[in-house]
Design an enzyme around this catalytic site. Structure first.
Site, short mmCIF file in Angstrom:
data_model
loop_
_atom_site.label_atom_id
_atom_site.label_comp_id
_atom_site.label_asym_id
_atom_site.label_seq_id
_atom_site.Cartn_x
_atom_site.Cartn_y
_atom_site.Cartn_z
N ASN A 211 -7.49 -0.74 4.56
CA ASN A 211 -7.30 -1.38 5.73
C ASN A 211 -6.07 -1.94 6.90
O ASN A 211 -5.40 -2.38 7.53
CB ASN A 211 -8.55 -2.79 5.90
CG ASN A 211 -8.31 -4.04 6.86
OD1 ASN A 211 -7.95 -3.71 8.00
ND2 ASN A 211 -7.26 -5.06 6.05
N LYS B 269 -2.93 6.54 13.36
CA LYS B 269 -4.57 6.02 13.25
C LYS B 269 -5.56 7.72 13.75
O LYS B 269 -6.46 7.53 13.27
CB LYS B 269 -4.93 5.09 14.14
CG LYS B 269 -4.38 3.79 14.28
CD LYS B 269 -4.87 3.46 12.64
CE LYS B 269 -3.78 1.79 13.04
NZ LYS B 269 -4.58 1.63 11.46
N TYR C 260 2.25 4.25 16.40
CA TYR C 260 0.92 3.68 15.88
C TYR C 260 -0.60 4.36 15.76
O TYR C 260 -1.52 4.80 15.17
CB TYR C 260 0.67 2.66 16.25
CG TYR C 260 -0.31 1.37 16.06
CD1 TYR C 260 -0.28 0.97 15.32
CD2 TYR C 260 -1.40 1.44 17.43
CE1 TYR C 260 -1.57 -0.10 14.62
CE2 TYR C 260 -2.98 1.23 16.70
CZ TYR C 260 -3.14 0.36 15.15
OH TYR C 260 -4.24 -0.28 14.99
N VAL D 14 1.02 -1.34 0.30
CA VAL D 14 -0.05 0.22 0.30
C VAL D 14 0.20 1.38 -0.38
O VAL D 14 0.55 2.06 -0.54
CB VAL D 14 -1.18 -0.08 1.03
CG1 VAL D 14 -1.96 -1.43 1.26
CG2 VAL D 14 -0.21 0.12 2.25
N VAL E 15 -9.20 -6.92 18.61
CA VAL E 15 -9.38 -7.77 17.77
C VAL E 15 -8.34 -9.24 17.35
O VAL E 15 -7.54 -8.69 17.11
CB VAL E 15 -9.91 -7.09 16.37
CG1 VAL E 15 -10.83 -8.64 15.68
CG2 VAL E 15 -10.37 -5.90 16.22
N1 LIG Z 1 -6.64 -6.50 15.65
C1 LIG Z 1 -7.09 -5.13 16.05
O1 LIG Z 1 -6.68 -5.32 17.68
C2 LIG Z 1 -7.15 -3.99 15.78
C3 LIG Z 1 -7.53 -3.04 16.48
C4 LIG Z 1 -7.57 -1.77 15.86
C5 LIG Z 1 -7.38 -1.54 14.17
N2 LIG Z 1 -6.86 -2.31 13.69
C6 LIG Z 1 -6.92 -1.75 12.17
O2 LIG Z 1 -7.23 -3.46 11.71
C7 LIG Z 1 -5.99 -3.29 10.25
C8 LIG Z 1 -6.26 -4.34 9.83
O3 LIG Z 1 -5.21 -5.42 10.93
P1 LIG Z 1 -5.19 -6.31 11.56
O4 LIG Z 1 -5.81 -6.52 13.18
O5 LIG Z 1 -6.40 -7.48 10.29
O6 LIG Z 1 -3.81 -7.49 11.25
P2 LIG Z 1 -3.51 -8.48 10.19
O7 LIG Z 1 -1.95 -7.94 10.30
O8 LIG Z 1 -3.86 -9.84 10.76
O9 LIG Z 1 -3.47 -7.90 8.67
C9 LIG Z 1 -3.37 -6.72 7.74
C10 LIG Z 1 -2.99 -7.26 6.77
O10 LIG Z 1 -1.82 -6.97 6.19
C11 LIG Z 1 -1.22 -6.61 4.94
N3 LIG Z 1 -0.16 -5.56 5.23
C12 LIG Z 1 0.81 -5.86 5.98
N4 LIG Z 1 1.29 -4.30 5.26
C13 LIG Z 1 1.16 -3.83 4.10
C14 LIG Z 1 1.24 -3.66 3.25
N5 LIG Z 1 2.34 -2.66 3.25
N6 LIG Z 1 0.63 -3.56 2.04
C15 LIG Z 1 -0.60 -4.12 1.66
N7 LIG Z 1 -0.70 -5.14 2.88
C16 LIG Z 1 -0.27 -5.11 3.97
C17 LIG Z 1 -0.89 -7.92 6.14
O11 LIG Z 1 -0.16 -9.18 5.44
C18 LIG Z 1 -2.30 -8.99 6.48
O12 LIG Z 1 -2.62 -9.25 5.51
C19 LIG Z 1 -4.99 -2.77 10.04
O13 LIG Z 1 -5.18 -1.61 9.66
C20 LIG Z 1 -4.81 -2.42 12.58
O14 LIG Z 1 -3.95 -1.47 12.86
C21 LIG Z 1 -6.75 -3.88 14.56
#
Ligand SMILES: NC(=O)c1ccc[n+]([C@@H]2O[C@H](COP(=O)([O-])OP(=O)(O)OC[C@H]3O[C@@H](n4cnc5c(N)ncnc54)[C@H](O)[C@@H]3O)[C@@H](O)[C@H]2O)c1
Length: 291
Positions: A90, A161, A157, A64, A190
């Site tokens: 995402n 955000k 982070y 991305v 999550v």
């Molecule tokens: N899991 C949580 O508790 C939580 C809470 C708040 C926000 N989020 C946000 O949710 C979003 C998704 O995270 P998640 O929890 O599913 O984590 P995750 O690590 O399970 O999934 C993240 C995905 O993004 C991909 N990714 C990472 N760097 C990338 C790049 N440079 N280009 C393209 N793809 C890339 C990874 O390969 C993975 O498939 C993120 O923005 C994260 O900050 C997650």
């Protein structure tokens, strides 16, 4: 019939976690899904899983942080499905964390490039494509509860955000007149592998103080909380529910409401202090304009 049926969504970071959950939920609504991710092996697995569930899916490799790769995703999406109606920005990473003084530029840059510029490029490339067909659509940006209040030892982070929340507010006002609805998803914990986002850190962002060694690191601090978080399958369904209701801020953790309430109360009380200041009495009742 679902308002999403037959339309096309591009989802960054769609190979697992929250992105894949959103893909599944939108696929159930009969949307065509373009999964884009830096992890090509997981991308193929996720794509096979969606196909097996009867979803029309295209998988495209994407970092991305590279705007040219976003253009490639747009071209491939149009070649396969004709139009794009939704972009879900995402993909995200934890970034470096720990005390301010140990954080290096390369760690900051990684968080800024993925969590912030990744969202900017996603919108910059996909919004014109959505505007082009005139049918309207959606931009869904994934921020975090961290964007709603400062998280100690996670400056990069938190900053990225908060920026995603702010630019979503800006874009919502800009794009509504084009029939494009903007939302910002702000989850708390999550069950995903976000605590292990080091697995996705490219070589140029490696820093000496990277996460694993320090007790305040993103990985060490968040692992337990993420593992105790809500089931990831809920999040995609919640996004569909919220978009159907026209929600802008999309929350997944109503129990975190007090975080925002306390912040809003602190800001309001700071305004009251300013309103009482003898220095500012001449503008207390002055009308103001926003752009
Ligand atoms: N899991 C949580 O508790 C939580 C809470 C708040 C926000 N989020 C946000 O949710 C979003 C998704 O995270 P998640 O929890 O599913 O984590 P995750 O690590 O399970 O999934 C993240 C995905 O993004 C991909 N990714 C990472 N760097 C990338 C790049 N440079 N280009 C393209 N793809 C890339 C990874 O390969 C993975 O498939 C993120 O923005 C994260 O900050 C997650």
């Amino acid at each position: 019939m679902s308002q999403f049926a037959g339309k096309t969504a591009v989802i960054s970071g769609g190979a697992e976690g929250i992105g894949l959950s959103i893909a599944k939920a939108l696929g159930e609504q009969k949307m065509n899904i373009v999964l884009a991710d830096i992890d090509q092996e997981n991308l193929l697995n996720a794509s096979a899983e969606l196909e097996a569930a009867g979803v029309s899916v295209l998988a495209v490799a994407l970092d991305v942080a590279d705007e040219a790769q976003w253009q490639e995703v747009a071209d491939q999406a149009i070649a396969r499905f004709g139009k794009v109606h939704m972009v879900v920005n995402n993909a995200g990473v934890g970034g470096d964390s720990g005390p301010i003084e140990i954080q290096e530029q390369r760690g900051w840059q990684w968080a800024l490039d993925v969590n912030l510029m990744g969202v900017v490029y996603g919108a910059k490339v996909m919004v014109p494509v959505i505007k082009q067909h005139g049918e309207g659509g959606w931009v869904v940006n994934v921020a975090s509860m961290a964007g709603m209040g400062g998280v100690p030892f996670s400056g990069a982070y938190t900053a990225t955000k908060a920026a995603v929340v702010a630019l979503s507010e800006s874009w919502a006002a800009e794009l509504t007149r084009k029939g494009i609805h903007v939302s910002v998803l702000c989850p708390a914990f999550v069950q995903t592998r976000i605590y292990d986002s080091e697995r996705n850190r490219p070589e140029q962002y490696q820093s000496d103080t990277a996460n694993t060694g320090n007790e305040n690191s993103f990985s060490n601090k968040t692992k337990q909380m993420v593992e105790n978080g809500i089931d990831v399958s809920i999040v995609g369904k919640r996004v569909v529910e919220a978009i159907n209701e026209g929600e802008f801020y999309i929350f997944t953790h109503p129990n975190y409401r007090s975080v925002v309430q306390q912040r809003s109360a602190a800001i309001d009380s700071a305004f009251e202090k300013a309103a009482q200041s003898p220095l500012l009495q001449h503008i207390v009742d002055q009308k103001f304009d926003m752009l």
